[in-house]
Design an enzyme around this catalytic site. Structure first.
Site, PDB file in Angstrom:
ATOM      1  N   CYS A   1       0.725  -1.219   0.057  1.00 45.17           N
ATOM      2  CA  CYS A   1      -0.109  -0.077  -0.290  1.00 45.17           C
ATOM      3  C   CYS A   1       0.901   1.230   0.117  1.00 45.17           C
ATOM      4  O   CYS A   1       1.508   1.497  -0.908  1.00 45.17           O
ATOM      5  CB  CYS A   1      -0.870   0.044   1.156  1.00 45.17           C
ATOM      6  SG  CYS A   1      -2.379   1.274   0.776  1.00 45.17           S
TER       7      CYS A   1
ATOM      8  N   HIS B   1      -3.450  -5.792   1.033  1.00 43.03           N
ATOM      9  CA  HIS B   1      -2.721  -6.092   2.264  1.00 43.03           C
ATOM     10  C   HIS B   1      -2.679  -7.417   2.622  1.00 43.03           C
ATOM     11  O   HIS B   1      -3.512  -7.988   3.293  1.00 43.03           O
ATOM     12  CB  HIS B   1      -3.476  -5.205   3.347  1.00 43.03           C
ATOM     13  CG  HIS B   1      -3.626  -3.740   3.435  1.00 43.03           C
ATOM     14  ND1 HIS B   1      -2.516  -2.933   3.916  1.00 43.03           N
ATOM     15  CD2 HIS B   1      -4.199  -2.890   2.703  1.00 43.03           C
ATOM     16  CE1 HIS B   1      -2.582  -1.832   3.565  1.00 43.03           C
ATOM     17  NE2 HIS B   1      -3.691  -1.617   3.141  1.00 43.03           N
TER      18      HIS B   1
ATOM     19  N   GLU C   1      -0.772  -8.519   4.974  1.00 47.53           N
ATOM     20  CA  GLU C   1      -0.692  -8.691   6.393  1.00 47.53           C
ATOM     21  C   GLU C   1      -2.032  -8.473   6.976  1.00 47.53           C
ATOM     22  O   GLU C   1      -2.181  -8.672   8.356  1.00 47.53           O
ATOM     23  CB  GLU C   1       0.032  -7.527   6.896  1.00 47.53           C
ATOM     24  CG  GLU C   1      -0.377  -6.019   7.329  1.00 47.53           C
ATOM     25  CD  GLU C   1      -0.589  -5.475   5.912  1.00 47.53           C
ATOM     26  OE1 GLU C   1      -0.731  -5.977   4.941  1.00 47.53           O
ATOM     27  OE2 GLU C   1      -0.940  -4.278   6.160  1.00 47.53           O
TER      28      GLU C   1
END
Lengths: 229, 750
Positions: A86, A201, A203
């Site tokens: 990002c 994302h 994560e």
């Protein structure tokens, strides 16, 4: 094997990335402060998402000038794994470690939703383990990947498109590309394939309770880092 | 420093003659200009709760806190595992009416700092929004355009701030009504988590300890914001734009990390947000709570402009600032924590033992006031109360007078109205997952569910309010808001445990408004008592009126629920597959208004805003919550969704559209009340098989609840509802989806 999670003021996914690596992917990780000058003792670097320096000049532009970026550039040159997620992707582009830029979403609005991804390159450090369609969230205002036509051609010819947005179940191709990115590009690689920039994302997709654990397929590539480096 | 003060001066600041005389009496002299400004903001409704304090005593914990050590910034709930949860709502209505992006953004910033100064990490934001109509024809074209503009920019402001600061916005609600056209409501709620042995306090202590200014520099923005919040909106709105603060979410993000780091050093005695009324409120409240005083030198305050007067420095509401008291000799640790994050931390004074807030500017004393005079001697008013005309009229509502609508038409109209339609257009503009603790996102459950690190427990959070019901029957409106918020949280499998409230009303000096406020608060207090969910914090916003009228009375309930195992959380619609639908109901005798009084069906489908909402069975609601929590933890349920606005027809349609299912159901009773009646205490459950229904029915019976099968769901789309075995509704999936999913994007042009 130890990952440096770079801590910038205004990044807000640094803690998430550290927990995802340590708790869910079971990879050793530590914070490294943006003003530090060395990545000695680390094998890979992760640039987290967020709003570094408030994104006030241009997304990622100020972070690209932080002292630690010299070391991130060294990692990139030496073929060590580097991932920017990002805002981290925006920083890598601003720092010239990846081609292209991330512009405002086609609808000019911040967009937080799940997307589906397919690995285009299947041989790089980051993508060789990704054989299935991945589902994970995006959350960005400026995530529309653009580059001049020559660059896009080169990325395609050199197999450096890491991920593309693809339709999920019952989804149209237009809805699948959430931000209007050129050729639905969600992530790109550098020439050596060791530097990945990705808008979604991984994560945030490391446990079923969060809705998906598909992000582990990307992050767990780091388990092989030492051998690769 | 003692010159005579003309009445125009103090009335312009929002004080009346009686209040001015009391100030002179308290001081034993005429106040200085700076002192007068300090009294004006501290005695504004926003800070002083002049009109609300006597009524809020109906909240048990509030009363205890007032009589005890005084109210802290927010209450704390012990959730076990050594963890506490704190939450609070704050309104930013008037700033948002004038400057929607910054008004909403700074509302989010302020409530996050309130939570942060408890020593808690902010883990979730919620928001509750009210605007005038955005549907063409529901108001003058120019008004509709203005409402869309406000809606668009308020949402952008919440996202712009919350997304950057790294706190997920996990839930919220939006509704529209002509009464909000001139005065939108923007209420932000924040939830924080902390270790119970690390609670921070706002009570200053230890004469000689340094007072440390933290965060951004002070400028001229937002002077008299608290007073502005306590006045009505008028034609000079644009002139009030300088009263609105400008937010810097980047600074706030740094403030969060620096504050949490600083608290870990153990060098902090006390800390408070500099929000409404800025330096005045923080120095005065911290001194008052600790029974001490402060000597402040304004020349040391970091300022954006050199020529700020003492008055301006004390009253500025510049954002992203806090005030702390450090342990003498350890201020360097606090300052280092802030400077590491690039923030200012400057000693601006000392704690004193005389109880006076003494303020110097350019070496001169500009204010010297007893802190307690500002906090404890604010006059309170109890006004005349008179039932509203709407309430008296609504008693006579006859549901038989409503037009007989085709149920298919009525359902599509309800689903396609922005009040009930999907709010995806809104919540997709919010980062819902940063911090990676979101286990159920907006729109997926009746409440959002968080899975905080360090515990297996789950937190369910919800903000809810129904102004139409409160307008027509304030007491029931208050009760119903609590009952529904509790039910929503319980539908995810969490036990409702605590409330924060946001009370948005008109001018309390009007007898019908004061009556609405008093009645609604009593309703909330009664329901909170029966449901075992104390009101731990709250906010009052009065004077919500403009030249377009006064707002509907809008009490909002923020509800916290806790579940033992977050893995047991329930969505509102089952995942793809086939199964059965059951309905669990609180025992209930429907009034002769048939659940159609104050209903969405009457208002939005028939255009009739009349009648009383049904009186909730609060004991039954408590049993229902216990049943849901038990059944969820035993993993006997696949999903749960309560019937609220629009009744069972809307609830079933939402299950069909959100999950992508084909649903068939059969209801009992008279068609329109069965489909659209808003009978409180009903939840639609999805389960795997008949055996599950048998088990659940026996559990329900043992708690005095009714439970039975009402239908099936399977892969596909569409909704078919029979009432008493006669087809009442048969709609294709596309029709449902285009009404529900696209109503708001179509109105907003994208």
């Amino acid at each position: 094997m130890k990952v440096a999670v770079i801590r910038f003021p205004g990044a807000n996914c640094d803690q998430d990335a550290l927990h995802a690596l340590r708790d869910d992917a079971h990879i050793d990780a530590e914070y490294v402060w943006h003003e530090d000058h060395s990545l000695r003792g680390y094998d890979a670097a992760l640039l987290p998402g967020g709003f570094t320096y408030g994104d006030y000049l241009r997304c990622g532009a100020m972070a690209a000038g932080a002292p630690i970026l010299d070391e991130v550039a060294r990692f990139a040159r030496e073929g060590r794994p580097v991932i920017g997620v990002c805002n981290g992707f925006q920083i890598l582009c601003e720092a010239g470690l990846l081609p292209g830029a991330l512009m405002a979403n086609a609808k000019q609005k911040f967009l937080c939703r799940d997307v589906h991804l397919q690995a285009v390159n299947r041989s790089s450090f980051w993508t060789r383990g990704v054989t299935k369609t991945l589902r994970m969230p995006i959350a960005h205002l400026e995530g529309r990947y653009v580059a001049d036509p020559d660059t896009i051609c080169r990325l395609e010819d050199e197999d450096r498109i890491a991920f593309r947005y693809v339709p999920g179940p019952g989804e149209s191709p237009e809805d699948a590309n959430p931000n209007g990115a050129t050729h639905a590009i969600a992530g790109v690689l550098n020439e050596k394939g060791n530097v990945l920039g990705i808008m979604p994302h991984p994560e945030r997709a490391t446990r079923k309770i969060l809705g998906s654990d598909d992000g582990l397929l990307i992050l767990r590539a780091l388990c092989a880092a030492k051998a690769a480096a | 420093m003692t010159t005579a003060i003309a009445p125009e001066v103090y009335t312009a600041m929002g004080l009346n003659g009686l209040e001015f005389n009391r100030i002179v009496e308290l001081l034993g002299r005429v106040p200085s200009h700076t002192e007068l400004g300090m009294f004006a903001v501290m005695w504004s409704e926003h800070c002083g709760y002049k009109y609300s304090r006597p009524v809020l005593a109906a909240f048990k914990r509030y009363k205890e806190a007032l009589e005890g050590s005084g109210l802290e910034n927010a209450g704390i709930v012990d959730i076990g595992d050594g963890l506490g949860v704190t939450m609070k709502i704050e309104s930013h209505n008037h700033p948002s009416a004038v400057e929607p992006y910054q008004g909403a953004a700074t509302g989010v910033g302020g409530i996050i700092r309130d939570i942060l100064t408890m020593g808690a990490r902010p883990i979730a934001c919620l928001d509750s929004l009210r605007f005038g109509p955005i549907v063409d024809g529901e108001a003058e074209p120019a008004v509709v355009d203005r409402n869309r503009y406000l809606f668009e920019h308020v949402v952008a402001g919440i996202g712009g701030y919350g997304n950057c600061v790294g706190v997920p916005t996990v839930a919220g609600e939006v509704a529209f009504h002509p009464r909000y056209s001139g005065n939108p409501l923007v209420n932000a709620m924040c939830v924080g988590i902390l270790r119970l042995d690390e609670i921070a306090t706002a009570a200053a202590a230890g004469p000689g300890n340094p007072v440390v200014y933290l965060g951004s520099a002070t400028g001229r923005d937002g002077i008299h914001g608290a007073t502005f919040a306590s006045d009505t909106l008028g034609e000079d709105n644009d002139a009030k734009r300088p009263n609105v603060q400008i937010g810097d979410p980047f600074a706030e993000k740094l403030l969060i990390e620096a504050t949490l780091d600083a608290l870990q050093t153990g060098a902090v005695v006390a800390i408070q947000d500099m929000g409404a009324a800025g330096l005045t409120c923080s120095t005065v409240e911290m001194s008052s709570k600790g029974g001490v005083g402060m000597a402040i030198d304004l020349d040391l305050v970091p300022a954006r402009e050199a020529d700020l007067s003492g008055y301006e420095l004390m009253l500025s509401e510049s954002q992203e600032r806090m005030l702390a008291v450090a342990k003498a000799g350890r201020e360097a640790e606090l300052i280092a924590a802030f400077e590491r994050w690039g923030l200012k931390a400057v000693v601006i004074g000392r704690v004193t033992d005389d109880g006076l807030v003494a303020v110097r500017r350019h070496g001169e004393i500009v204010a010297n006031v007893a802190a307690k005079a500002l906090t404890d001697h604010c006059p309170t008013y109890t006004n005349e109360k008179r039932p509203s005309a709407a309430f008296e009229r609504a008693a006579r509502f006859d549901p038989g007078s409503l037009p007989a609508l085709d149920p298919n038409y009525a359902l599509l109209r309800l689903l396609g109205h922005p009040d009930l339609a999907s709010k995806r257009w809104v919540f997709r503009q919010f980062d819902q997952q940063v911090q990676t603790q979101t286990a159920l996102v907006s729109g997926a459950g009746d409440a959002a569910v968080l899975a905080p690190r360090g515990t297996r427990k789950g937190l369910a959070v919800k903000i809810d309010g129904n102004a139409r019901q409160t307008y027509l029957h304030p007491r029931r409106g208050g009760k119903l808001a609590v009952a529904e918020a509790a039910r929503n949280v319980a539908c995810t499998g969490a036990k409702p445990v605590a409330i924060t409230d946001g009370l948005n009303f008109g001018n309390p000096q009007l007898p019908h408004v004061y009556w609405q406020f008093d009645e609604a608060v009593r309703g909330i207090a009664e329901a909170a008592e029966v449901l075992g969910t104390p009101v731990i914090s709250g906010n009052v916003s009065f004077y919500n009126q403009s030249d377009l009228g006064e707002v509907l009375p809008t009490p909002l309930i923020g509800m916290l629920g806790v579940m033992d195992d977050v893995e047991c959380r329930l969505p509102l619609s089952p995942p793809p597959g086939n199964g059965l639908l059951a309905l669990v109901s609180v025992p209930f005798v429907l009034s002769d208004q048939r659940g159609l009084g104050a209903s969405a069906y009457a208002a939005l489908a028939c255009g009739v805003e009349d009648g009383y909402p049904e009186e909730p069975n609060l004991e039954g609601e408590r049993a229902l919550a216990e049943f849901l929590v038990g059944a969820a933890s035993e993993r006997r349920l696949i999903s749960a969704h309560d019937s609220s606005e629009g009744g069972l027809a809307v609830a079933l349609a939402e299950i069909a559209v959100v999950g992508g299912h084909a649903i068939e159901a059969n209801l009992q009773g008279e068609a329109i009340p069965a489909l659209f009646g808003e009978r409180p205490g009903q939840v639609v459950l999805s389960v795997a098989n008949e055996a599950a229904i048998t088990w659940l029915a026996s559990q329900a019976r043992s708690r005095g609840l009714e439970l039975g099968k009402i239908g099936t769901y399977r892969e596909g789309t569409g909704l078919a509802i029979q009432v008493e075995d006669k087809t009442a509704i048969r709609l294709e999936g596309d029709a449902l989806q285009s009404a529900y999913d696209y109503a708001i994007p179509n109105l907003m042009g994208h």
